[in-house]
Design an enzyme around this catalytic site. Structure first.
Site, mmCIF file in Angstrom:
data_model
loop_
_atom_site.group_PDB
_atom_site.id
_atom_site.type_symbol
_atom_site.label_atom_id
_atom_site.label_comp_id
_atom_site.label_asym_id
_atom_site.label_seq_id
_atom_site.Cartn_x
_atom_site.Cartn_y
_atom_site.Cartn_z
ATOM 1 N N GLY A 1 0.833 -1.192 0.000
ATOM 2 C CA GLY A 1 0.000 0.000 0.000
ATOM 3 C C GLY A 1 0.867 1.241 0.000
ATOM 4 O O GLY A 1 2.097 1.136 0.018
ATOM 5 N N PRO A 2 0.258 2.421 -0.039
ATOM 6 C CA PRO A 2 1.040 3.664 -0.120
ATOM 7 C C PRO A 2 1.870 3.889 1.148
ATOM 8 O O PRO A 2 1.652 3.216 2.156
ATOM 9 C CB PRO A 2 -0.027 4.746 -0.286
ATOM 10 C CG PRO A 2 -1.334 4.116 -0.006
ATOM 11 C CD PRO A 2 -1.180 2.646 -0.086
ATOM 12 N N PRO A 3 2.801 4.824 1.082
ATOM 13 C CA PRO A 3 3.689 5.051 2.227
ATOM 14 C C PRO A 3 2.936 5.565 3.448
ATOM 15 O O PRO A 3 1.913 6.228 3.314
ATOM 16 C CB PRO A 3 4.652 6.131 1.727
ATOM 17 C CG PRO A 3 4.509 6.157 0.260
ATOM 18 C CD PRO A 3 3.136 5.686 -0.054
ATOM 19 N N GLY A 4 3.475 5.243 4.603
ATOM 20 C CA GLY A 4 2.969 5.804 5.844
ATOM 21 C C GLY A 4 1.633 5.262 6.304
ATOM 22 O O GLY A 4 0.978 5.860 7.140
ATOM 23 N N VAL A 5 1.213 4.120 5.778
ATOM 24 C CA VAL A 5 -0.063 3.566 6.231
ATOM 25 C C VAL A 5 0.126 2.528 7.326
ATOM 26 O O VAL A 5 -0.840 1.911 7.777
ATOM 27 C CB VAL A 5 -0.880 2.954 5.069
ATOM 28 C CG1 VAL A 5 -1.338 4.037 4.120
ATOM 29 C CG2 VAL A 5 -0.065 1.906 4.348
ATOM 30 N N GLY A 6 1.376 2.299 7.729
ATOM 31 C CA GLY A 6 1.591 1.423 8.880
ATOM 32 C C GLY A 6 2.046 0.021 8.542
ATOM 33 O O GLY A 6 1.930 -0.879 9.366
ATOM 34 N N LYS A 7 2.600 -0.181 7.369
ATOM 35 C CA LYS A 7 3.038 -1.531 6.997
ATOM 36 C C LYS A 7 4.194 -1.985 7.885
ATOM 37 O O LYS A 7 4.149 -3.055 8.480
ATOM 38 C CB LYS A 7 3.487 -1.552 5.518
ATOM 39 C CG LYS A 7 2.363 -1.194 4.557
ATOM 40 C CD LYS A 7 2.811 -1.237 3.118
ATOM 41 C CE LYS A 7 3.917 -0.256 2.788
ATOM 42 N NZ LYS A 7 3.499 1.162 2.897
ATOM 43 N N THR A 8 5.198 -1.135 7.963
ATOM 44 C CA THR A 8 6.348 -1.502 8.774
ATOM 45 C C THR A 8 5.957 -1.619 10.238
ATOM 46 O O THR A 8 6.342 -2.565 10.928
ATOM 47 C CB THR A 8 7.472 -0.467 8.603
ATOM 48 O OG1 THR A 8 7.754 -0.344 7.220
ATOM 49 C CG2 THR A 8 8.713 -0.886 9.341
ATOM 50 N N SER B 1 -4.517 9.481 -18.576
ATOM 51 C CA SER B 1 -5.769 9.497 -17.815
ATOM 52 C C SER B 1 -6.324 10.908 -17.586
ATOM 53 O O SER B 1 -7.423 11.062 -17.088
ATOM 54 C CB SER B 1 -5.588 8.771 -16.490
ATOM 55 O OG SER B 1 -4.821 9.555 -15.619
ATOM 56 N N LYS C 1 -7.178 6.849 -6.598
ATOM 57 C CA LYS C 1 -7.769 8.088 -7.093
ATOM 58 C C LYS C 1 -9.070 8.401 -6.354
ATOM 59 O O LYS C 1 -9.337 9.536 -5.979
ATOM 60 C CB LYS C 1 -8.042 7.968 -8.589
ATOM 61 C CG LYS C 1 -6.778 8.055 -9.432
ATOM 62 C CD LYS C 1 -7.102 7.831 -10.897
ATOM 63 C CE LYS C 1 -5.857 7.997 -11.754
ATOM 64 N NZ LYS C 1 -6.105 7.623 -13.154
HETATM 65 N N1 ATP Z 1 -3.515 2.612 11.598
HETATM 66 C C1 ATP Z 1 -2.532 3.222 12.270
HETATM 67 N N2 ATP Z 1 -2.651 3.434 13.576
HETATM 68 C C2 ATP Z 1 -1.685 4.046 14.250
HETATM 69 N N3 ATP Z 1 -0.528 4.469 13.714
HETATM 70 C C3 ATP Z 1 -0.367 4.283 12.421
HETATM 71 C C4 ATP Z 1 -1.340 3.642 11.630
HETATM 72 N N4 ATP Z 1 -0.876 3.581 10.369
HETATM 73 C C5 ATP Z 1 0.328 4.143 10.371
HETATM 74 N N5 ATP Z 1 0.660 4.567 11.592
HETATM 75 C C6 ATP Z 1 1.896 5.228 11.963
HETATM 76 O O1 ATP Z 1 2.396 5.925 10.859
HETATM 77 C C7 ATP Z 1 3.804 5.902 10.846
HETATM 78 C C8 ATP Z 1 4.288 5.449 9.492
HETATM 79 O O2 ATP Z 1 3.985 4.065 9.327
HETATM 80 P P1 ATP Z 1 4.971 3.002 8.681
HETATM 81 O O3 ATP Z 1 6.371 3.466 8.844
HETATM 82 O O4 ATP Z 1 4.612 1.693 9.189
HETATM 83 O O5 ATP Z 1 4.568 3.167 7.194
HETATM 84 P P2 ATP Z 1 4.813 2.186 5.976
HETATM 85 O O6 ATP Z 1 3.486 1.716 5.545
HETATM 86 O O7 ATP Z 1 5.801 1.172 6.337
HETATM 87 O O8 ATP Z 1 5.377 3.184 4.899
HETATM 88 P P3 ATP Z 1 6.491 2.972 3.780
HETATM 89 O O9 ATP Z 1 5.824 2.313 2.624
HETATM 90 O O10 ATP Z 1 6.926 4.344 3.440
HETATM 91 O O11 ATP Z 1 7.560 2.146 4.392
HETATM 92 C C9 ATP Z 1 4.226 4.988 11.957
HETATM 93 O O12 ATP Z 1 4.640 5.763 13.053
HETATM 94 C C10 ATP Z 1 2.968 4.225 12.282
HETATM 95 O O13 ATP Z 1 2.932 3.836 13.621
HETATM 96 MG MG MG Z 2 7.827 0.936 5.768
#
Ligand code: ATP
Ligand code: MG
Length: 839
Positions: A384-391, A707, A750
């Site tokens: 999924g996109p960055p910063g959604v909490g994957k890591t 698009s 989108k």
């Molecule tokens: N659903 C959520 N609830 C609480 N915190 C969240 C949630 N989703 C993301 N975060 C927080 O957002 C920050 C960024 O998440 P993370 O580093 O896991 O992103 P990522 O999906 O791994 O991004 P990337 O693809 O850039 O590696 C983290 O501090 C994470 O705890």
């Molecule tokens: Mg990550």
């Protein structure tokens, strides 16, 4: 052929030496008369041959008497060998039949009463009958004729061979003087030579005896030759063995000596201790560590090698490094799993808001793990996109299981050796990332996060994804072989979790092996909730504030989301909240404030001016602006396309970093508008005396792709008809010259972007209907989606009915202001001016 009697032949003292018989003397001897009866002297362990001189010690009483009588009257005696040397008192039956008549040359009385005599053989005889047995035996004998009638040449050849071999033997025998060779060389008589050699052969008594009994000379010579040959072989072999043993010993000694010297030198240089003490320490560590058998074996060998290596040599460092790696790895160390599913659920909830579907899947996964007890499940891949909490989800899983967590970024890894290590023959070789991760984890069952698998590269250095395949294959990974270690490592207890931004970029075979779990972007409301429940408390804590010292209103958070971030995830939001918290912390630290409750109006102070405007309404207040939907690597986004007209010659001007495909879309849209001017109600003068400028702002980002077609066309029609575009609406879709709307990609992102931007209606190509059906209806809540096939439908939906101006009037150009005829010829030329727009 070691025989004490040889000295007689070579003694330097002329008095003592007995000359070798010449051929004539020999002949005379062998034909000399012997008496019919002779006293018999028994020989214990040798055989006397004619012509040969033999010293013997006489001890037995009977023999002493015999010697005394015979030496006294200078008479011949008969010498016969005993069949067995052990017998003290042999009877006639114990003696061989054939013997040699001999004369006693010397008699030496020894101090102990025994006598030494020197005898010389004369002629062979056969005993016929014993006629006396006291005080010594006397037997009737008959002389044996020597058979000389042989082929001269054959005998010659035999003799020559015998001499040659005998000389070789003398030279090889360490205890024979080299003069013996000279003596042999000088023997003239073939018979004597044969007897002399036979007498000196290192063979059994009965073998010697059978030589004596072999009457034809040639046969005797052949037999001697055979014995010589055997003896030579034995000698050569033992010589070989001797020299081999010698060189082995030499080498060992040399090494030992050198090592001792080296030790002394090292001691002098003060480098002494190092090696030995270190190896001792390492051995102790090895003993304490639990290791698989195959590893322990290798380690033992390496430690031995280390002990033998000079600590100052580069080899030592290499081996030492290898040994360290073996000792540092957690081969058999495992942390205990906490497989309490209820607890795991609360851990996941503690760390993450929402993501219900993902959490549910993770819990199922853990439940299976608990029931099955092994890791042979597909590897999870969060995308999924960055910063959604994957890591951070990966970290939570590790926490829920009570396992160590190691993150391994694969971004930019192009070399297989990065995964699998370099062979030790490389200078500075190291294990690959998997082994490094295990060392870092300190257990063999950590959660290893393979971050950004979609960013794996591959080039001439090999394909890292193929190495990863092996790592991830539960059937193979119990014996993962790192090139550096060259020892199988059991990865089967390790839990691997992968993450990716773009599924499409994960190498196919790798993707097939994983269970893909999508994490989509968050809506405005979700972000607000995440901020309130997770991000704010975390930032408060991280910036050293107490709970009661910091609070922030929902409005303020919403402003940050809208005005300061543009993302699918919450990373920028977290950063912005962190900046606010830091600002407050500074004020609290300088006693400027005791606590802060941040409201909407305060944000500007902490984060400066807002950076993004969600300004659909504002922007679309004038004709010529249409709202499109774009897909970017950081998720979806809305984008405005602005068209304006200016006096000119009908050119199309494009700016805003457009790629080729997008430029072509713009031209197609322009052509469509021109060819449908009548139905669209556009005065033709609008193309004749006006240029149109299309700009796509928010544009330091390069844009490309087909698009934006529908949006470009909408903007153009809007400007030429002076009808505004509805501000609650956004669109995406490719167009053809004939006005068909074709499907495009990235629909999910989108649509989410549209929702974030507060759009109410989204226009999508009919063929994209299936993409929407795949999206969770919750995500689409509050958003209307309509599907279109043709451009005319789009225009019906998009444009407000009311025109802002009368187009005939608007585009009318007085005669005198019209461009000259030739200039008008440039009608329709495309001008593309790059302009970098920063916001
Ligand atoms: N659903 C959520 N609830 C609480 N915190 C969240 C949630 N989703 C993301 N975060 C927080 O957002 C920050 C960024 O998440 P993370 O580093 O896991 O992103 P990522 O999906 O791994 O991004 P990337 O693809 O850039 O590696 C983290 O501090 C994470 O705890
Ligand atoms: Mg990550």
């Amino acid at each position: 052929m070691i025989d004490q009697n040889l000295y007689l032949m070579i003694d330097d003292d002329p008095e003592q030496s007995i000359p070798l018989p010449t051929a004539d003397e020999e002949k005379e001897m062998s034909t000399s008369e012997i008496p019919d009866a002779v006293p018999i002297l028994a020989l214990r362990n040798t055989v006397l041959f004619p012509g040969v001189v033999l010293p013997i010690t006489v001890g037995r009483d009977a023999s002493l008497k015999l010697v005394k009588d015979a030496f006294g009257d200078d008479s011949l005696i008969g010498v016969i060998a005993q069949k067995s040397s052990e017998l003290e008192d042999p009877t006639p039956d114990d003696l061989f039949e054939y013997g040699t008549a001999a004369s006693i040359l010397k008699l030496i009385k020894m101090p102990d009463g025994s006598k030494s005599i020197v005898i010389q053989g004369k002629r062979r005889f056969r005993t016929k009958k014993y006629i006396q047995d006291d005080p010594y035996f006397i037997a009737e004998v008959e002389a044996v004729e020597e058979e000389y009638d042989t082929d001269e040449i054959e005998l010659d050849a035999l003799i020559r061979s015998i001499k040659e071999l005998a000389i070789q033997i003398v030279n090889l025998s360490p205890n024979l003087p080299s003069e013996a060779a000279y003596a042999i060389q000088n023997i003239e008589s073939p018979t004597f030579l044969i007897h002399f050699i036979a007498s000196n052969l290192q063979i059994e008594v009965n073998e010697k005896q059978s030589l004596l009994e072999t009457i034809p000379l040639v046969e005797r010579a052949e037999l001697v030759l055979q014995h010589l040959n055997r003896e030579l072989q034995v000698l050569q072999l033992s010589e070989e063995i001797r020299s081999k043993v010698k060189t082995d010993v030499d080498k060992q000694q040399r090494e030992y000596l050198l090592r001792q010297q080296m030790k002394t030198i090292q001691e002098e240089l003060g480098e002494a201790e190092g090696g030995e003490a270190e190896v001792g320490e390492l051995k102790e560590r090895a003993n304490k560590k639990s290791l698989p058998d195959h590893v322990r074996e290798t380690l033992k060998k390496e430690l031995e090698k280390l002990g033998r290596t000079n600590p100052a040599s580069p080899d030592y460092a290499v081996t030492r490094n290898y040994v360290d790696w073996i000792l540092d790895l957690p081969w058999l160390e495992y942390s205990e799993d906490d497989l309490d599913i209820v607890r795991a659920e609360s851990v996941l909830d503690e760390d993450h808001y929402g993501l219900e579907r993902v959490k549910k899947r993770i819990l199922e996964y853990l439940a299976v793990l608990k029931l099955k007890g092994d890791m042979k499940a597909p590897i999870l891949c969060f995308h999924g996109p960055p910063g959604v909490g994957k890591t951070s989800l990966g970290k939570s899983i590790a926490r829920a299981l009570g396992r160590e967590f190691v993150r391994m970024s694969l971004g930019g890894v192009r070399d297989e050796a990065e995964i699998r290590g370099h062979r030790r023959t490389y200078v500075g070789a190291l294990p690959g990332r998997i082994i490094k991760a295990l060392k870092k984890a300190g257990t063999s069952n950590p959660v290893i996060m393979l971050d950004e698998v979609d960013k794996l590269g591959s080039d001439f250095r090999g394909d890292p994804s193929s190495a990863l395949l092996e790592v991830l294959d539960p059937e193979q990974n119990n014996a993962f072989n790192d090139h550096y270690l060259e020892l199988d490592y059991d990865l089967s207890k390790t839990l691997f979790i992968a993450t990716a931004n773009f599924l499409e970029r994960i190498p196919n075979p790798l993707r097939d092996r994983m269970e893909l779990i999508e994490i989509t972007g968050y809506t405005q409301e979700e972000k607000l909730a995440i901020a309130k429940q997770y991000l704010v408390p975390r930032q408060v804590e991280q910036n050293g504030l107490k709970e009661e010292q910091f609070s922030i209103e929902d409005d303020a958070i919403s402003l940050i989301i809208d005005g300061y971030t543009r993302e699918s995830g919450v990373r920028q939001l977290e950063r912005a909240l962190g900046a606010v918290a830091r600002g407050v912390a500074k004020k609290v630290a300088t006693a400027e404030l005791e606590s802060a409750d941040i409201i909407e109006g305060d944000i500007k102070e902490y984060l400066n001016a807002r950076r993004y405007f969600s300004d659909t309404a504002e922007r679309t207040e004038v004709p010529g602006v249409a709202t499109g939907l774009a897909w970017t690597p950081v998720g979806g986004d809305i984008l405005f396309i602005e068209a304006s007209v200016l006096r000119g010659t009908g050119r199309l001007i494009l700016t805003g970093q457009l790629g080729d495909v997008m430029k072509e879309s713009a031209q197609a849209a322009f052509s469509y508008v021109k060819s449908h001017y009548k139905t669209l109600g556009i005065p033709y003068d609008a193309f004749k005396y006006w240029d149109v400028h299309v700009h796509i702002p928010a544009g330091s980002i390069p844009k490309d792709g087909p698009s934006a077609g529908v949006t470009l066309l909408s903007a153009l029609v809007s400007i030429y008809t002076q009808r505004r575009v509805k501000h609650t609406l956004a669109m995406t879709g490719e167009i053809t010259l004939r006005g068909l709307v074709l499907p495009v990609g990235g629909i999910k992102e989108k649509v989410l972007a549209a929702k974030r931007a507060g759009i109410e209606l989204v226009l999508l190509p009919e063929k994209n209907r299936k993409d929407i059906e795949e999206i969770d209806p919750d995500v689409l809540q509050g958003l209307d989606v309509q599907y279109v096939k043709r451009m005319s439908e789009v225009l019906d939906q998009v444009l407000l009915d009311e025109a802002m101006a009368d187009v005939e009037e608007f585009f009318a150009v007085p005669e005198n202001e019209r461009p000259e005829k030739d200039k008008a010829a440039s009608n329709g030329t495309l001008i593309h001016e790059e302009s970098v727009v920063t916001d």
